[in-house]
Enzyme design. Sequence first.
Site, PDB file in Angstrom:
ATOM      1  N   ARG A   1       4.823   1.335   7.699  1.00 18.55           N
ATOM      2  CA  ARG A   1       4.404   2.180   6.574  1.00 18.55           C
ATOM      3  C   ARG A   1       5.479   3.213   6.251  1.00 18.55           C
ATOM      4  O   ARG A   1       5.756   3.512   5.087  1.00 18.55           O
ATOM      5  CB  ARG A   1       3.066   2.865   6.894  1.00 18.55           C
ATOM      6  CG  ARG A   1       1.887   1.902   6.902  1.00 18.55           C
ATOM      7  CD  ARG A   1       0.558   2.631   6.995  1.00 18.55           C
ATOM      8  NE  ARG A   1       0.183   2.976   8.345  1.00 18.55           N
ATOM      9  CZ  ARG A   1      -0.667   2.273   9.114  1.00 18.55           C
ATOM     10  NH1 ARG A   1      -1.207   1.154   8.658  1.00 18.55           N
ATOM     11  NH2 ARG A   1      -0.986   2.672  10.320  1.00 18.55           N
TER      12      ARG A   1
ATOM     13  N   PHE B   1      -4.761  -5.936  -0.502  1.00 14.04           N
ATOM     14  CA  PHE B   1      -5.468  -5.888   0.778  1.00 14.04           C
ATOM     15  C   PHE B   1      -5.287  -4.481   1.375  1.00 14.04           C
ATOM     16  O   PHE B   1      -4.936  -4.312   2.532  1.00 14.04           O
ATOM     17  CB  PHE B   1      -4.957  -6.943   1.755  1.00 14.04           C
ATOM     18  CG  PHE B   1      -4.897  -8.336   1.201  1.00 14.04           C
ATOM     19  CD1 PHE B   1      -6.011  -9.158   1.203  1.00 14.04           C
ATOM     20  CD2 PHE B   1      -3.715  -8.831   0.661  1.00 14.04           C
ATOM     21  CE1 PHE B   1      -5.954 -10.449   0.683  1.00 14.04           C
ATOM     22  CE2 PHE B   1      -3.647 -10.115   0.144  1.00 14.04           C
ATOM     23  CZ  PHE B   1      -4.770 -10.934   0.153  1.00 14.04           C
TER      24      PHE B   1
ATOM     25  N   ASP C   1      -8.690  -4.087  -2.944  1.00 15.26           N
ATOM     26  CA  ASP C   1      -9.324  -4.664  -1.761  1.00 15.26           C
ATOM     27  C   ASP C   1     -10.645  -5.296  -2.188  1.00 15.26           C
ATOM     28  O   ASP C   1     -11.291  -4.818  -3.124  1.00 15.26           O
ATOM     29  CB  ASP C   1      -9.568  -3.602  -0.690  1.00 15.26           C
ATOM     30  CG  ASP C   1      -9.781  -4.209   0.690  1.00 15.26           C
ATOM     31  OD1 ASP C   1      -8.816  -4.219   1.477  1.00 15.26           O
ATOM     32  OD2 ASP C   1     -10.901  -4.679   0.971  1.00 15.26           O
TER      33      ASP C   1
ATOM     34  N   ASN D   1     -10.875  -9.362  -5.592  1.00 16.17           N
ATOM     35  CA  ASN D   1     -10.431 -10.434  -4.698  1.00 16.17           C
ATOM     36  C   ASN D   1      -8.965 -10.691  -5.021  1.00 16.17           C
ATOM     37  O   ASN D   1      -8.623 -11.104  -6.132  1.00 16.17           O
ATOM     38  CB  ASN D   1     -11.271 -11.692  -4.948  1.00 16.17           C
ATOM     39  CG  ASN D   1     -10.874 -12.838  -4.030  1.00 16.17           C
ATOM     40  OD1 ASN D   1      -9.700 -13.035  -3.720  1.00 16.17           O
ATOM     41  ND2 ASN D   1     -11.851 -13.615  -3.601  1.00 16.17           N
ATOM     42  N   ALA D   2      -8.090 -10.425  -4.053  1.00 16.68           N
ATOM     43  CA  ALA D   2      -6.650 -10.505  -4.306  1.00 16.68           C
ATOM     44  C   ALA D   2      -6.221 -11.887  -4.784  1.00 16.68           C
ATOM     45  O   ALA D   2      -5.362 -12.004  -5.672  1.00 16.68           O
ATOM     46  CB  ALA D   2      -5.876 -10.124  -3.052  1.00 16.68           C
TER      47      ALA D   2
ATOM     48  N   ASP E   1      -0.517  -7.009   2.562  1.00 14.12           N
ATOM     49  CA  ASP E   1      -0.872  -6.780   3.971  1.00 14.12           C
ATOM     50  C   ASP E   1      -2.246  -7.406   4.238  1.00 14.12           C
ATOM     51  O   ASP E   1      -3.230  -6.698   4.468  1.00 14.12           O
ATOM     52  CB  ASP E   1      -0.885  -5.281   4.264  1.00 14.12           C
ATOM     53  CG  ASP E   1      -1.241  -4.969   5.720  1.00 14.12           C
ATOM     54  OD1 ASP E   1      -1.044  -5.850   6.575  1.00 14.12           O
ATOM     55  OD2 ASP E   1      -1.730  -3.854   5.984  1.00 14.12           O
TER      56      ASP E   1
ATOM     57  N   CYS F   1      -0.392 -10.802  10.235  1.00 19.50           N
ATOM     58  CA  CYS F   1      -0.811 -10.247  11.531  1.00 19.50           C
ATOM     59  C   CYS F   1      -1.441 -11.325  12.423  1.00 19.50           C
ATOM     60  O   CYS F   1      -2.127 -11.012  13.384  1.00 19.50           O
ATOM     61  CB  CYS F   1      -1.785  -9.092  11.335  1.00 19.50           C
ATOM     62  SG  CYS F   1      -3.305  -9.540  10.473  1.00 19.50           S
TER      63      CYS F   1
END
Length: 391
Positions: free
Chosen positions: A208, A224, A246, A274-275, A295, A335
């Site tokens: 970040r 996100f 988000d 909704n991305a 992300d 992730c």
Amino acid sequence: MACKFYLYKGMGRKSENGHPWIYSNEIEGYDGEYINGDIVEVYNYRNDFIGKAYVNDASKIALRIMTRDINEEINEEFFRKRMKNAWEYRKKIIDTSSCRFVFGEADFLPGLIIDKYEDYYSVQSLALGIDKYKDIVIKILKEDYGAKGIYERSDVPVRELEGMEQHKGFLSEPFDTEIQITENGVKYYVDIENGQKTGFFLDQKENRKAIHKLCKDADVLDCFTHTGSFALNAGIAGAKSVLGIDISELAVKDATRNAELNGLSDRVKFECHNAFDVLHKWSKEGRKYDVVILDPPAFTKSRSTVTNATRGYKEINLRGIQMVKSGGYFITCSCSHFMNEELFKDTIWEAAKDSRKILRQVEFRTQAADHPILWNSDESYYLKFYIFQVV
């Protein structure tokens, strides 16, 4: 006498080289008696000592090694020493006002996660063997680290693989579980009772900070966004405008509160979308930003779902790249441990080709240093983070 476990010939090589896990199919037999959660001794087929581990025959990971010293006892002093080592390491390498204090296997305390939020601690027990020592861990946090409050967040499905129930609740006197923290100059409300994971994603702390230099006077899209961490860092760094999106209305509400807390409401806005749907729509409409940040949550948590996850990563990266102005910056991460570095790299490359854009790599990063990567245990490496210029 401790119960002794013996491994098949040809098995246990990874554990002999430092990996903390031994699977049930590696075990040939044992001498003595045990109850799940007990500390046992582990030997290879030649009767060479490997380590002391806690046992759970209800789990595929039947043994988790705690020490490789046959004379070391697993007791309060053992935990005090391991936790002291973890703390001394973090004091040297990171801002410890809020950080991951213990990162399981990478801190040689397999199955134990401790996150520190100012003077409050969130504890997560992922294995039966650690559950047996929870009272000792709580005692040490209070006596040695001045814990004002401790909350358990063992509400994770992985416990069920250990034959355990999910659980959450106070491990100290009850306290207000909404805590205010500051990271990289940004203030956040963190809900350690109901927030994601243990309350906040501490692993992106340094990433970040890395976007600050890119965001001054920029129009930024943060996808996100969760509680708005990347968006807020962009705002603090002097972005002209920031939009965080988000799918969760609660996340958008929390992110908006965090923007207000930082006095950024005029420049940092959040919307519920909704991305996947909205990136497809906006990219077709020709929307462009100076900086686009992706992300997402882990799209895969097992090898069996990697193919579908790869399609998801390619789709959002394709749309994200398309929405960056020429010469602007594209920030993307994964992730998921199972979306390994090479696969993630290939997926981004395919997305760039399909969008007919050239990516110039600015930086590659991983998880923050308070989530150390143990080279003997590749499961500890999960976060991949790229910054590209789109040309």
